[in-house]
Scaffold this motif. Sequence first.
Motif, PDB file in Angstrom:
ATOM      1  N   MET A   1     -78.917  55.708 -20.671  1.00 25.72           N
ATOM      2  CA  MET A   1     -77.468  56.174 -21.097  1.00 25.72           C
ATOM      3  C   MET A   1     -77.658  57.480 -20.076  1.00 25.72           C
ATOM      4  O   MET A   1     -78.503  58.051 -20.070  1.00 25.72           O
ATOM      5  CB  MET A   1     -77.093  56.602 -22.379  1.00 25.72           C
ATOM      6  CG  MET A   1     -75.809  57.103 -22.359  1.00 25.72           C
ATOM      7  SD  MET A   1     -74.799  57.469 -24.028  1.00 25.72           S
ATOM      8  CE  MET A   1     -75.960  56.676 -25.303  1.00 25.72           C
ATOM      9  N   GLY A   2     -76.612  57.535 -19.124  1.00 26.66           N
ATOM     10  CA  GLY A   2     -76.890  58.688 -18.069  1.00 26.66           C
ATOM     11  C   GLY A   2     -76.231  59.913 -18.508  1.00 26.66           C
ATOM     12  O   GLY A   2     -75.604  59.716 -19.793  1.00 26.66           O
ATOM     13  N   PRO A   3     -76.574  60.816 -17.934  1.00 25.68           N
ATOM     14  CA  PRO A   3     -75.948  62.196 -18.277  1.00 25.68           C
ATOM     15  C   PRO A   3     -74.383  62.217 -18.514  1.00 25.68           C
ATOM     16  O   PRO A   3     -73.837  63.081 -19.399  1.00 25.68           O
ATOM     17  CB  PRO A   3     -76.460  63.265 -17.156  1.00 25.68           C
ATOM     18  CG  PRO A   3     -77.096  62.434 -16.316  1.00 25.68           C
ATOM     19  CD  PRO A   3     -77.058  60.954 -16.747  1.00 25.68           C
ATOM     20  N   LYS A   4     -73.623  61.414 -17.655  1.00 25.48           N
ATOM     21  CA  LYS A   4     -72.056  61.555 -17.691  1.00 25.48           C
ATOM     22  C   LYS A   4     -71.648  60.987 -19.049  1.00 25.48           C
ATOM     23  O   LYS A   4     -70.961  61.416 -19.814  1.00 25.48           O
ATOM     24  CB  LYS A   4     -71.576  60.971 -16.492  1.00 25.48           C
ATOM     25  CG  LYS A   4     -71.467  61.648 -15.256  1.00 25.48           C
ATOM     26  CD  LYS A   4     -70.477  60.944 -14.282  1.00 25.48           C
ATOM     27  CE  LYS A   4     -70.663  61.709 -12.965  1.00 25.48           C
ATOM     28  NZ  LYS A   4     -69.760  61.161 -11.966  1.00 25.48           N
ATOM     29  N   ALA A   5     -72.371  59.658 -19.455  1.00 19.91           N
ATOM     30  CA  ALA A   5     -71.949  59.091 -20.547  1.00 19.91           C
ATOM     31  C   ALA A   5     -72.337  59.898 -22.037  1.00 19.91           C
ATOM     32  O   ALA A   5     -71.465  59.952 -22.863  1.00 19.91           O
ATOM     33  CB  ALA A   5     -72.667  57.730 -20.778  1.00 19.91           C
ATOM     34  N   LYS A   6     -73.404  60.474 -21.799  1.00 16.01           N
ATOM     35  CA  LYS A   6     -73.750  61.627 -23.101  1.00 16.01           C
ATOM     36  C   LYS A   6     -72.828  62.730 -23.139  1.00 16.01           C
ATOM     37  O   LYS A   6     -72.418  62.931 -24.415  1.00 16.01           O
ATOM     38  CB  LYS A   6     -75.372  62.154 -22.851  1.00 16.01           C
ATOM     39  CG  LYS A   6     -76.355  61.330 -23.059  1.00 16.01           C
ATOM     40  CD  LYS A   6     -77.647  61.583 -22.965  1.00 16.01           C
ATOM     41  CE  LYS A   6     -78.928  60.742 -23.094  1.00 16.01           C
ATOM     42  NZ  LYS A   6     -80.063  61.442 -22.697  1.00 16.01           N
ATOM     43  N   ILE A   8     -69.505  62.485 -22.256  1.00 21.17           N
ATOM     44  CA  ILE A   8     -68.301  62.248 -22.328  1.00 21.17           C
ATOM     45  C   ILE A   8     -68.515  61.802 -24.040  1.00 21.17           C
ATOM     46  O   ILE A   8     -67.419  62.333 -24.958  1.00 21.17           O
ATOM     47  CB  ILE A   8     -67.933  61.004 -21.789  1.00 21.17           C
ATOM     48  CG1 ILE A   8     -67.639  61.195 -20.343  1.00 21.17           C
ATOM     49  CG2 ILE A   8     -66.832  60.109 -22.350  1.00 21.17           C
ATOM     50  CD1 ILE A   8     -67.272  59.854 -19.446  1.00 21.17           C
ATOM     51  N   ILE A   9     -69.537  61.438 -24.637  1.00 22.91           N
ATOM     52  CA  ILE A   9     -69.569  61.146 -26.108  1.00 22.91           C
ATOM     53  C   ILE A   9     -69.604  62.604 -26.862  1.00 22.91           C
ATOM     54  O   ILE A   9     -68.805  62.525 -27.911  1.00 22.91           O
ATOM     55  CB  ILE A   9     -70.859  60.381 -26.273  1.00 22.91           C
ATOM     56  CG1 ILE A   9     -70.785  58.924 -25.889  1.00 22.91           C
ATOM     57  CG2 ILE A   9     -71.351  60.346 -27.947  1.00 22.91           C
ATOM     58  CD1 ILE A   9     -72.015  58.187 -25.689  1.00 22.91           C
ATOM     59  N   LEU A  10     -70.257  63.368 -26.375  1.00 17.70           N
ATOM     60  CA  LEU A  10     -70.382  64.875 -26.851  1.00 17.70           C
ATOM     61  C   LEU A  10     -68.820  65.263 -26.956  1.00 17.70           C
ATOM     62  O   LEU A  10     -68.652  65.909 -27.992  1.00 17.70           O
ATOM     63  CB  LEU A  10     -71.333  65.850 -26.142  1.00 17.70           C
ATOM     64  CG  LEU A  10     -72.644  65.636 -26.526  1.00 17.70           C
ATOM     65  CD1 LEU A  10     -73.632  66.318 -25.468  1.00 17.70           C
ATOM     66  CD2 LEU A  10     -73.035  65.513 -27.978  1.00 17.70           C
ATOM     67  N   ILE A  11     -68.098  65.078 -26.003  1.00 11.05           N
ATOM     68  CA  ILE A  11     -66.680  65.581 -25.985  1.00 11.05           C
ATOM     69  C   ILE A  11     -65.854  64.941 -26.974  1.00 11.05           C
ATOM     70  O   ILE A  11     -65.390  65.549 -27.789  1.00 11.05           O
ATOM     71  CB  ILE A  11     -66.078  65.538 -24.375  1.00 11.05           C
ATOM     72  CG1 ILE A  11     -66.873  66.510 -23.676  1.00 11.05           C
ATOM     73  CG2 ILE A  11     -64.790  65.894 -24.547  1.00 11.05           C
ATOM     74  CD1 ILE A  11     -66.651  66.603 -22.087  1.00 11.05           C
ATOM     75  N   LEU A  12     -66.299  63.750 -26.998  1.00 11.08           N
ATOM     76  CA  LEU A  12     -65.224  62.814 -27.923  1.00 11.08           C
ATOM     77  C   LEU A  12     -65.593  63.280 -29.552  1.00 11.08           C
ATOM     78  O   LEU A  12     -64.835  63.270 -30.364  1.00 11.08           O
ATOM     79  CB  LEU A  12     -65.586  61.290 -27.625  1.00 11.08           C
ATOM     80  CG  LEU A  12     -64.946  60.778 -26.649  1.00 11.08           C
ATOM     81  CD1 LEU A  12     -65.571  59.395 -26.314  1.00 11.08           C
ATOM     82  CD2 LEU A  12     -63.574  61.016 -26.680  1.00 11.08           C
ATOM     83  N   VAL A  13     -66.814  63.468 -29.641  1.00 12.79           N
ATOM     84  CA  VAL A  13     -67.467  63.796 -30.993  1.00 12.79           C
ATOM     85  C   VAL A  13     -67.072  65.055 -31.149  1.00 12.79           C
ATOM     86  O   VAL A  13     -66.467  65.422 -32.426  1.00 12.79           O
ATOM     87  CB  VAL A  13     -68.769  63.870 -31.188  1.00 12.79           C
ATOM     88  CG1 VAL A  13     -69.319  64.380 -32.510  1.00 12.79           C
ATOM     89  CG2 VAL A  13     -69.553  62.393 -31.159  1.00 12.79           C
TER      90      VAL A  13
END
Length: 57
Positions: A1-6, A8-13
């Motif tokens: 998982m790339g840094p962008k995906a991480k 985005i997931i942190l922002i969604l959480v």
Amino acid sequence: MGPKAKKIILILVGAFFIYAIFTSPDKAAGIVSNIWGVLVDGFNAILTFFDTLLNNN
């Protein structure tokens, strides 16, 4: 998982937690309290394990 995906997931959480706090603060506090309790219990179990391991010479 790339840094962008991480990111985005942190922002969604984070957005979900903010939403949960505003819509139901009592339930959100209960969830955080339960999670904290699980973490503390786990930490205490690890300490007990090592204490028992070190004292059983």
